[in-house]
Design a protein around this motif. Structure first.
Motif, PDB file in Angstrom:
ATOM      1  N   MET A 175     -21.600 -17.203 -21.712  1.00  0.00           N
ATOM      2  CA  MET A 175     -21.967 -17.173 -20.298  1.00  0.00           C
ATOM      3  C   MET A 175     -23.472 -17.394 -20.202  1.00  0.00           C
ATOM      4  O   MET A 175     -24.252 -16.620 -20.713  1.00  0.00           O
ATOM      5  N   SER A 176     -23.859 -18.453 -19.535  1.00  0.00           N
ATOM      6  CA  SER A 176     -25.280 -18.732 -19.323  1.00  0.00           C
ATOM      7  C   SER A 176     -25.788 -17.850 -18.192  1.00  0.00           C
ATOM      8  O   SER A 176     -25.302 -17.926 -17.074  1.00  0.00           O
ATOM      9  N   VAL A 177     -26.732 -17.030 -18.499  1.00  0.00           N
ATOM     10  CA  VAL A 177     -27.229 -16.080 -17.511  1.00  0.00           C
ATOM     11  C   VAL A 177     -28.432 -16.639 -16.773  1.00  0.00           C
ATOM     12  O   VAL A 177     -28.439 -16.756 -15.566  1.00  0.00           O
ATOM     13  N   VAL A 178     -29.448 -16.996 -17.526  1.00  0.00           N
ATOM     14  CA  VAL A 178     -30.702 -17.411 -16.922  1.00  0.00           C
ATOM     15  C   VAL A 178     -31.520 -18.130 -17.998  1.00  0.00           C
ATOM     16  O   VAL A 178     -31.381 -17.824 -19.188  1.00  0.00           O
ATOM     17  N   THR A 179     -32.365 -19.041 -17.600  1.00  0.00           N
ATOM     18  CA  THR A 179     -33.204 -19.735 -18.578  1.00  0.00           C
ATOM     19  C   THR A 179     -34.330 -18.807 -19.038  1.00  0.00           C
ATOM     20  O   THR A 179     -34.724 -17.878 -18.324  1.00  0.00           O
ATOM     21  N   PRO A 180     -34.887 -19.077 -20.221  1.00  0.00           N
ATOM     22  CA  PRO A 180     -36.018 -18.272 -20.681  1.00  0.00           C
ATOM     23  C   PRO A 180     -37.192 -18.312 -19.702  1.00  0.00           C
ATOM     24  O   PRO A 180     -37.853 -17.288 -19.476  1.00  0.00           O
ATOM     25  N   GLU A 181     -37.436 -19.457 -19.094  1.00  0.00           N
ATOM     26  CA  GLU A 181     -38.554 -19.587 -18.144  1.00  0.00           C
ATOM     27  C   GLU A 181     -38.312 -18.731 -16.896  1.00  0.00           C
ATOM     28  O   GLU A 181     -39.228 -18.068 -16.405  1.00  0.00           O
ATOM     29  N   ARG A 182     -37.104 -18.771 -16.410  1.00  0.00           N
ATOM     30  CA  ARG A 182     -36.792 -17.981 -15.213  1.00  0.00           C
ATOM     31  C   ARG A 182     -36.870 -16.490 -15.516  1.00  0.00           C
ATOM     32  O   ARG A 182     -37.381 -15.709 -14.714  1.00  0.00           O
ATOM     33  N   PHE A 183     -36.373 -16.086 -16.666  1.00  0.00           N
ATOM     34  CA  PHE A 183     -36.433 -14.678 -17.048  1.00  0.00           C
ATOM     35  C   PHE A 183     -37.891 -14.235 -17.170  1.00  0.00           C
ATOM     36  O   PHE A 183     -38.287 -13.199 -16.630  1.00  0.00           O
ATOM     37  N   ALA A 184     -38.691 -15.022 -17.867  1.00  0.00           N
ATOM     38  CA  ALA A 184     -40.101 -14.671 -18.072  1.00  0.00           C
ATOM     39  C   ALA A 184     -40.869 -14.604 -16.758  1.00  0.00           C
ATOM     40  O   ALA A 184     -41.810 -13.826 -16.617  1.00  0.00           O
ATOM     41  N   GLY A 185     -40.465 -15.406 -15.779  1.00  0.00           N
ATOM     42  CA  GLY A 185     -41.154 -15.433 -14.496  1.00  0.00           C
ATOM     43  C   GLY A 185     -40.701 -14.371 -13.511  1.00  0.00           C
ATOM     44  O   GLY A 185     -41.279 -14.234 -12.427  1.00  0.00           O
ATOM     45  N   ALA A 186     -39.682 -13.613 -13.879  1.00  0.00           N
ATOM     46  CA  ALA A 186     -39.191 -12.556 -12.990  1.00  0.00           C
ATOM     47  C   ALA A 186     -40.155 -11.372 -13.029  1.00  0.00           C
ATOM     48  O   ALA A 186     -41.112 -11.340 -13.799  1.00  0.00           O
ATOM     49  N   LEU A 187     -39.877 -10.390 -12.201  1.00  0.00           N
ATOM     50  CA  LEU A 187     -40.770  -9.247 -12.031  1.00  0.00           C
ATOM     51  C   LEU A 187     -40.596  -8.194 -13.123  1.00  0.00           C
ATOM     52  O   LEU A 187     -39.468  -7.894 -13.526  1.00  0.00           O
ATOM     53  N   SER A 188     -41.690  -7.626 -13.560  1.00  0.00           N
ATOM     54  CA  SER A 188     -41.624  -6.427 -14.396  1.00  0.00           C
ATOM     55  C   SER A 188     -41.305  -5.252 -13.461  1.00  0.00           C
ATOM     56  O   SER A 188     -41.347  -5.381 -12.231  1.00  0.00           O
ATOM     57  N   TRP A 189     -41.011  -4.099 -14.044  1.00  0.00           N
ATOM     58  CA  TRP A 189     -40.743  -2.902 -13.242  1.00  0.00           C
ATOM     59  C   TRP A 189     -41.918  -2.598 -12.307  1.00  0.00           C
ATOM     60  O   TRP A 189     -41.742  -2.367 -11.121  1.00  0.00           O
ATOM     61  N   SER A 190     -43.130  -2.627 -12.846  1.00  0.00           N
ATOM     62  CA  SER A 190     -44.297  -2.296 -12.018  1.00  0.00           C
ATOM     63  C   SER A 190     -44.515  -3.358 -10.930  1.00  0.00           C
ATOM     64  O   SER A 190     -44.906  -3.020  -9.810  1.00  0.00           O
ATOM     65  N   GLU A 191     -44.250  -4.618 -11.216  1.00  0.00           N
ATOM     66  CA  GLU A 191     -44.380  -5.658 -10.194  1.00  0.00           C
ATOM     67  C   GLU A 191     -43.322  -5.502  -9.114  1.00  0.00           C
ATOM     68  O   GLU A 191     -43.597  -5.692  -7.928  1.00  0.00           O
ATOM     69  N   PHE A 192     -42.104  -5.134  -9.529  1.00  0.00           N
ATOM     70  CA  PHE A 192     -41.049  -4.890  -8.545  1.00  0.00           C
ATOM     71  C   PHE A 192     -41.462  -3.760  -7.610  1.00  0.00           C
ATOM     72  O   PHE A 192     -41.344  -3.871  -6.386  1.00  0.00           O
ATOM     73  N   LEU A 193     -41.972  -2.674  -8.185  1.00  0.00           N
ATOM     74  CA  LEU A 193     -42.409  -1.541  -7.363  1.00  0.00           C
ATOM     75  C   LEU A 193     -43.561  -1.926  -6.440  1.00  0.00           C
ATOM     76  O   LEU A 193     -43.580  -1.532  -5.267  1.00  0.00           O
ATOM     77  N   ALA A 194     -44.512  -2.698  -6.949  1.00  0.00           N
ATOM     78  CA  ALA A 194     -45.675  -3.088  -6.145  1.00  0.00           C
ATOM     79  C   ALA A 194     -45.271  -3.926  -4.937  1.00  0.00           C
ATOM     80  O   ALA A 194     -45.925  -3.862  -3.895  1.00  0.00           O
ATOM     81  N   GLY A 195     -44.192  -4.676  -5.060  1.00  0.00           N
ATOM     82  CA  GLY A 195     -43.730  -5.493  -3.945  1.00  0.00           C
ATOM     83  C   GLY A 195     -42.671  -4.829  -3.093  1.00  0.00           C
ATOM     84  O   GLY A 195     -42.067  -5.461  -2.225  1.00  0.00           O
ATOM     85  N   SER A 196     -42.429  -3.558  -3.321  1.00  0.00           N
ATOM     86  CA  SER A 196     -41.397  -2.825  -2.591  1.00  0.00           C
ATOM     87  C   SER A 196     -42.021  -1.914  -1.540  1.00  0.00           C
ATOM     88  O   SER A 196     -43.134  -1.435  -1.708  1.00  0.00           O
ATOM     89  N   THR A 197     -41.260  -1.677  -0.487  1.00  0.00           N
ATOM     90  CA  THR A 197     -41.731  -0.789   0.581  1.00  0.00           C
ATOM     91  C   THR A 197     -40.771   0.363   0.850  1.00  0.00           C
ATOM     92  O   THR A 197     -41.129   1.299   1.553  1.00  0.00           O
ATOM     93  N   LYS A 198     -39.567   0.313   0.280  1.00  0.00           N
ATOM     94  CA  LYS A 198     -38.560   1.331   0.564  1.00  0.00           C
ATOM     95  C   LYS A 198     -38.149   2.050  -0.713  1.00  0.00           C
ATOM     96  O   LYS A 198     -38.226   1.497  -1.794  1.00  0.00           O
ATOM     97  N   GLU A 199     -37.699   3.290  -0.546  1.00  0.00           N
ATOM     98  CA  GLU A 199     -37.157   4.100  -1.644  1.00  0.00           C
ATOM     99  C   GLU A 199     -38.144   4.298  -2.799  1.00  0.00           C
ATOM    100  O   GLU A 199     -37.744   4.516  -3.935  1.00  0.00           O
ATOM    101  N   LEU A 200     -39.451   4.206  -2.510  1.00  0.00           N
ATOM    102  CA  LEU A 200     -40.451   4.332  -3.577  1.00  0.00           C
ATOM    103  C   LEU A 200     -40.468   5.727  -4.198  1.00  0.00           C
ATOM    104  O   LEU A 200     -40.575   5.868  -5.419  1.00  0.00           O
ATOM    105  N   GLU A 201     -40.365   6.746  -3.383  1.00  0.00           N
ATOM    106  CA  GLU A 201     -40.376   8.113  -3.908  1.00  0.00           C
ATOM    107  C   GLU A 201     -39.138   8.376  -4.766  1.00  0.00           C
ATOM    108  O   GLU A 201     -39.227   8.987  -5.836  1.00  0.00           O
ATOM    109  N   THR A 202     -37.986   7.888  -4.312  1.00  0.00           N
ATOM    110  CA  THR A 202     -36.753   8.053  -5.083  1.00  0.00           C
ATOM    111  C   THR A 202     -36.901   7.389  -6.448  1.00  0.00           C
ATOM    112  O   THR A 202     -36.529   7.957  -7.476  1.00  0.00           O
TER     113      THR A 202
END
Length: 188
Positions: free
Chosen positions: A1-28
């Protein structure tokens, strides 16, 4: 099963980047991440999984999702503890990816957590709620339609039941479910 290309995976968000771009459920999310304390046995199990090929984790979620706000931090902490590369994809801007992991073949339920080897080879995926939370939801029964006047009160009760189920042995129950799920896939 092809999931994602290496380039697309590498360009996705890290945990901290995901949090930095989030506005909801941050405390949770912050509380969930801080609450994860792996036992020595859980660390050993994670190391065995890593030795068996577990290397990367792809997480599909959105910041508004209460389920993702409880499971996402657990997988982030486990990935950090094990030295796994984890990347976050926002569901609504990655529907082509989400559609590979529909719950029951029809629902874009999140989170969808995909476990992979070092070459992005598919191992297994998990979503969208832990088994004990799904069981609590089933006991609640179906919600009325959103345009039904009874919906707001029913939805409020539903959230109480759902989040009460999450609180049972949180976050350890989710850690154990992830580990067992991975062991079944990798250590057959």
């Amino acid at each position: 099963m092809s999931v994602v290309t290496p380039e697309r995976f590498a360009g996705a968000l890290s945990w901290s980047e995901f949090l930095a771009g989030s506005t909801k459920e941050l405390e949770t999310r912050a509380n969930g991440f801080a609450a994860v304390e792996l036992t020595p046995t859980q660390r050993e199990r994670l190391e065995r999984l890593k030795a068996a090929g577990l290397a990367k984790v792809l997480v599909i979620e959105e910041d508004w999702c209460g389920d993702a706000a409880r499971s996402g931090p657990v997988v982030a902490r486990m990935a950090q503890e094990a030295g796994l590369e984890a990347r976050w994809f926002r569901r609504d801007s990655n529907l082509d990816l989400m559609d590979q992991y529909l719950e029951n073949g029809k629902s874009r339920a999140i989170p969808a957590i995909v476990f992979m080897d070092a070459t992005l080879g598919y191992i297994t995926h998990w979503g969208s709620r832990p088994a004990h939370v799904k069981a609590a939801k089933e006991q609640f029964g179906p919600l009325p339609a959103k345009d039904d006047p009874a919906w707001p009160e029913a939805f409020a009760r539903f959230r109480t039941v759902l989040f009460g189920a999450y609180a049972q042995d949180y976050p350890n129950a989710i850690v154990e479910e992830f580990l067992s799920h991975l062991e079944m896939a990798l250590l057959k």
